[in-house]
Design a protein around this motif. Structure first.
Motif, mmCIF file in Angstrom:
data_model
loop_
_atom_site.group_PDB
_atom_site.id
_atom_site.type_symbol
_atom_site.label_atom_id
_atom_site.label_comp_id
_atom_site.label_asym_id
_atom_site.label_seq_id
_atom_site.Cartn_x
_atom_site.Cartn_y
_atom_site.Cartn_z
ATOM 1 N N ILE A 401 0.793 -1.209 0.021
ATOM 2 C CA ILE A 401 -0.172 -0.055 0.326
ATOM 3 C C ILE A 401 0.683 1.126 -0.011
ATOM 4 C CG2 ILE A 401 -0.124 -0.219 2.593
ATOM 5 C CD1 ILE A 401 -2.985 1.168 2.135
ATOM 6 N N ALA A 402 0.534 2.025 -1.142
ATOM 7 C CA ALA A 402 1.288 3.574 -1.205
ATOM 8 C C ALA A 402 1.130 4.314 0.102
ATOM 9 C CB ALA A 402 1.254 4.093 -2.257
ATOM 10 N N GLY A 403 2.285 4.776 0.519
ATOM 11 C CA GLY A 403 2.204 5.879 1.590
ATOM 12 C C GLY A 403 1.566 5.378 3.044
ATOM 13 N N PRO A 404 2.063 4.166 3.347
ATOM 14 C CA PRO A 404 1.595 3.415 4.429
ATOM 15 C C PRO A 404 1.587 4.227 5.786
ATOM 16 C CG PRO A 404 3.557 2.420 4.072
ATOM 17 C CD PRO A 404 3.371 3.420 2.842
ATOM 18 N N ASP A 405 2.824 4.982 5.737
ATOM 19 C CA ASP A 405 2.835 5.888 7.109
ATOM 20 C C ASP A 405 1.887 6.821 7.217
ATOM 21 O OD1 ASP A 405 4.220 6.638 5.009
ATOM 22 O OD2 ASP A 405 5.908 7.406 5.868
ATOM 23 N N ILE A 406 1.766 7.742 6.162
ATOM 24 C CA ILE A 406 0.965 9.148 6.117
ATOM 25 C C ILE A 406 -0.500 8.778 6.139
ATOM 26 C CG2 ILE A 406 1.440 9.192 3.660
ATOM 27 C CD1 ILE A 406 1.141 12.049 6.371
ATOM 28 N N ARG A 407 -0.881 7.619 5.173
ATOM 29 C CA ARG A 407 -2.292 7.457 5.544
ATOM 30 C C ARG A 407 -2.765 6.816 6.858
ATOM 31 N NH1 ARG A 407 -2.123 5.088 -0.659
ATOM 32 N NH2 ARG A 407 -3.555 6.513 -1.537
ATOM 33 N N TYR A 408 -1.766 5.840 7.332
ATOM 34 C CA TYR A 408 -2.337 5.550 8.906
ATOM 35 C C TYR A 408 -2.462 6.844 9.527
ATOM 36 C CZ TYR A 408 -2.036 3.480 13.274
ATOM 37 O OH TYR A 408 -2.194 3.368 14.751
ATOM 38 N N LEU A 409 -1.643 7.653 9.491
ATOM 39 C CA LEU A 409 -1.455 8.912 10.511
ATOM 40 C C LEU A 409 -2.638 9.935 10.282
ATOM 41 C CD1 LEU A 409 2.545 9.624 10.650
ATOM 42 C CD2 LEU A 409 0.861 8.703 12.557
ATOM 43 N N PHE A 410 -2.948 10.035 9.003
ATOM 44 C CA PHE A 410 -4.062 10.763 8.570
ATOM 45 C C PHE A 410 -5.525 10.365 9.220
ATOM 46 C CE2 PHE A 410 -2.639 12.546 4.277
ATOM 47 C CZ PHE A 410 -2.166 13.830 4.883
ATOM 48 N N CYS A 411 -5.521 8.897 9.004
ATOM 49 C CA CYS A 411 -6.814 8.384 9.605
ATOM 50 C C CYS A 411 -6.907 8.300 11.069
ATOM 51 C CB CYS A 411 -6.791 6.565 9.280
ATOM 52 S SG CYS A 411 -6.840 6.506 7.468
ATOM 53 N N SER A 412 -5.737 7.782 11.523
ATOM 54 C CA SER A 412 -5.602 7.649 13.309
ATOM 55 C C SER A 412 -5.849 9.276 13.826
ATOM 56 C CB SER A 412 -4.439 6.934 13.892
ATOM 57 O OG SER A 412 -3.375 7.900 13.176
ATOM 58 N N ALA A 413 -5.013 10.177 13.154
ATOM 59 C CA ALA A 413 -5.057 11.591 13.938
ATOM 60 C C ALA A 413 -6.177 12.156 13.758
ATOM 61 C CB ALA A 413 -3.851 12.464 13.042
ATOM 62 N N PHE A 414 -6.748 12.002 12.569
ATOM 63 C CA PHE A 414 -8.330 12.744 12.438
ATOM 64 C C PHE A 414 -9.349 11.967 13.171
ATOM 65 C CE2 PHE A 414 -6.805 14.319 7.991
ATOM 66 C CZ PHE A 414 -6.208 15.559 8.730
ATOM 67 N N LEU A 424 1.736 12.719 13.549
ATOM 68 C CA LEU A 424 1.560 13.261 12.101
ATOM 69 C C LEU A 424 2.383 14.776 12.229
ATOM 70 C CD1 LEU A 424 0.192 13.540 9.369
ATOM 71 C CD2 LEU A 424 -1.867 14.590 10.570
ATOM 72 N N ILE A 425 2.343 15.408 13.052
ATOM 73 C CA ILE A 425 3.047 16.725 13.292
ATOM 74 C C ILE A 425 4.612 16.346 12.922
ATOM 75 C CG2 ILE A 425 3.896 18.645 14.470
ATOM 76 C CD1 ILE A 425 0.750 18.705 15.712
ATOM 77 N N VAL A 426 5.074 15.587 13.632
ATOM 78 C CA VAL A 426 6.608 14.952 13.504
ATOM 79 C C VAL A 426 6.896 14.564 11.985
ATOM 80 C CG1 VAL A 426 8.160 13.176 14.143
ATOM 81 C CG2 VAL A 426 6.577 14.180 16.103
ATOM 82 N N TRP A 427 5.793 13.750 11.351
ATOM 83 C CA TRP A 427 5.911 13.404 10.027
ATOM 84 C C TRP A 427 6.076 14.517 9.317
ATOM 85 C CZ3 TRP A 427 4.405 13.840 5.405
ATOM 86 C CH2 TRP A 427 4.553 12.880 4.230
ATOM 87 N N LEU A 428 5.441 15.623 9.435
ATOM 88 C CA LEU A 428 5.283 16.856 8.575
ATOM 89 C C LEU A 428 6.852 17.639 8.891
ATOM 90 C CD1 LEU A 428 1.998 18.048 8.955
ATOM 91 C CD2 LEU A 428 2.734 17.147 7.038
ATOM 92 N N GLY A 429 7.162 17.630 10.000
ATOM 93 C CA GLY A 429 8.463 18.191 10.311
ATOM 94 C C GLY A 429 9.681 17.442 9.561
ATOM 95 N N ILE A 430 9.396 16.118 9.538
ATOM 96 C CA ILE A 430 10.536 15.366 8.806
ATOM 97 C C ILE A 430 10.579 15.544 7.521
ATOM 98 C CG2 ILE A 430 11.425 13.057 8.247
ATOM 99 C CD1 ILE A 430 10.231 12.072 10.953
ATOM 100 N N PHE A 431 9.182 15.852 6.801
ATOM 101 C CA PHE A 431 8.984 16.128 5.438
ATOM 102 C C PHE A 431 9.795 17.529 5.161
ATOM 103 C CE2 PHE A 431 6.789 18.339 1.982
ATOM 104 C CZ PHE A 431 6.849 17.379 1.112
#
Length: 449
Positions: A401-414, A424-431
């Motif tokens: 599944i493409a983007g497994p990390d960000i898709r999971y974080l979207f679903c769980s954070a929202f 999710l904020i940490v992920w965006l910081g790394i990006f």
């Protein structure tokens, strides 16, 4: 709305990417004051390039995929989630009732960001709008709110455009084609791989350049595209239980694909260089030299053999991971050739084979756990839309599944998870850190971003 939905269906299902993208590029070329004959020839060549690359990719996926599946069958492991791969996910995503709204949303955000000079990328890869739809569906199902789904998809669109900005110089370096980029969702896996890649660079074995050309110098004829393909195909054939004759046939098939990929990729350069130059001239006149990248689907990179060598070598490791990973419910099948890691890894590592292979092995559990997590929701989408029928007691999923990390974080954070909001904020910081790192790197190769 019905008219819009019918128009989008015609473009995506009837015309297809190999027709639609060249037509769009023809219109872009004419709007950039190209002569019709030149714009038409470039657009036609682009259609030929897409078609040729599609044939080769399907050829590679069929031959290598069948062998990999045979290897999986030989394990005797039975897992309840069926792997539909990305084609299955694309099909059921377009069947979602709100799918057609994603088309104007994608175009609208792109135009606004271009107008306000927040991106350099004009994304013409409309086929992969389905990736945004898929994210919106998963978030909508898990949060119970369609609005959260469209918000997540909107963030994804912005991230893809910014990724296109940072990948542009790297795409030019790897392909020799100026003025194009790859704002594809699969490249965002580079975000979570970035900190690991920075550590790998400090290890002597991993910090030395090792692309296909360097490999040829180091190991001679064994580094030739055809020979590498033959060796990999032969070994995979033996591991799959094809026998000596079958392994030889697979060796020739793999050698054929790795030999033809660079040949077909040259057509992209022939097609896109005139259009890129016309856009550059136009932007200099109208916007004081402002640079614009044309965002294309990932096959523009498919001529890089590092991509195929890395993805095939990691197949056995991915299968072993699926078998031994506690809690995994998905046996790789249609998605067994993991394109969801390798494109981002190619761009992140500057085609360094050793680090690409490491990233492929390291990220295997991430893909499988995400596939297991999303399986019930993918199954629900398939059954509700009627796009596929999944039998009782079975699940449909996508092992890579493409983007497994960000898709999971979207679903769980929202959904309200405080921990995952922070992640999710940490992920965006790394990006953001990755973006700034690539910006500095791009400046060193003469392409200040």
């Amino acid at each position: 709305m019905d008219t819009l939905q019918s128009a989008i269906s015609f473009v995506l299902n009837d015309l297809g990417a190999a027709v639609f993208v060249p037509l769009l590029m023809l219109l872009i070329g004419l709007s950039m004051k190209m002569k019709f004959a030149e714009a038409f020839h470039s657009a036609l060549t682009l259609g030929i390039a897409f078609t040729g690359m599609s044939i080769l990719i399907n050829y590679m996926m069929a031959s290598m995929g069948d062998a990999a599946q045979k290897l999986a069958d030989n394990t005797g492991i039975s897992l309840t989630a069926i792997d539909g791969g990305w084609p299955g996910m694309a099909s059921i995503s377009w069947a979602w009732p709100y799918a057609f709204l994603m088309f104007p949303l994608t175009i609208g955000i792109n135009i606004l960001m271009l107008l306000f000079n927040k991106t350099k990328t004009l994304n013409v890869d409309m086929w992969n709008v389905w990736n945004k739809i898929f994210t919106a569906v998963m978030v909508s199902y898990i949060t119970g709110n369609v609005r959260w789904g469209f918000l997540a998809a909107s963030i994804q669109i912005i991230l893809e455009l910014k990724a296109g900005d940072m990948w542009g110089p790297e795409v030019e370096k790897l392909t020799g084609i100026s003025g194009v980029t790859v704002p594809h969702f699969v490249t965002l896996i580079a975000t979570i791989l970035f900190p690991i890649d920075e550590l790998l660079k400090k290890i002597p074995f991993f910090n030395k350049p090792l692309d296909a050309n360097i490999l040829k110098i180091k190991i001679g004829i064994l580094g030739e595209n055809s020979v590498m393909g033959a060796i990999i195909g032969f070994l995979l054939g033996l591991a799959a239980g094809y026998g000596f004759a079958g392994a030889l046939q697979l060796a020739i098939q793999a050698a054929t694909a790795l030999t033809l990929f660079p040949m077909v990729s040259k057509l992209f350069s022939q097609a896109l260089t005139p259009i890129s130059e016309a856009i550059s001239d136009f932007m200099k006149k109208k916007f004081s030299g402002r640079e614009v990248y044309i965002g294309l689907d990932w096959p523009v990179l498919a001529g890089r053999n590092e991509l195929w060598v890395a993805v095939i070598i990691t197949i056995p490791a991915f299968l072993i991971t699926a078998i031994v990973l506690p809690g995994n419910n998905v046996l790789p099948f249609a998605g067994i050739i993991n394109l969801s890691f390798v494109i981002g890894a190619l761009l992140l590592t500057d085609a360094n084979l050793s680090r690409m292979i490491f990233h492929g092995i390291f990220s295997g559990p991430l893909f499988l756990y995400a596939a297991t997590f999303f399986a019930p929701y993918i199954t629900r989408l398939a059954n509700e839309t009627g796009a596929a029928t999944v039998a009782e007691g079975k699940l449909l999923s996508w092992s890579t599944i493409a983007g497994p990390d960000i898709r999971y974080l979207f679903c769980s954070a929202f959904s309200g998870s405080l921990i995952n909001m922070i992640l999710l904020i940490v992920w965006l910081g790394i990006f953001y850190t990755l973006y700034q790192s690539k910006k500095k790197y791009n400046a060193t190769i003469g392409n200040d971003e």
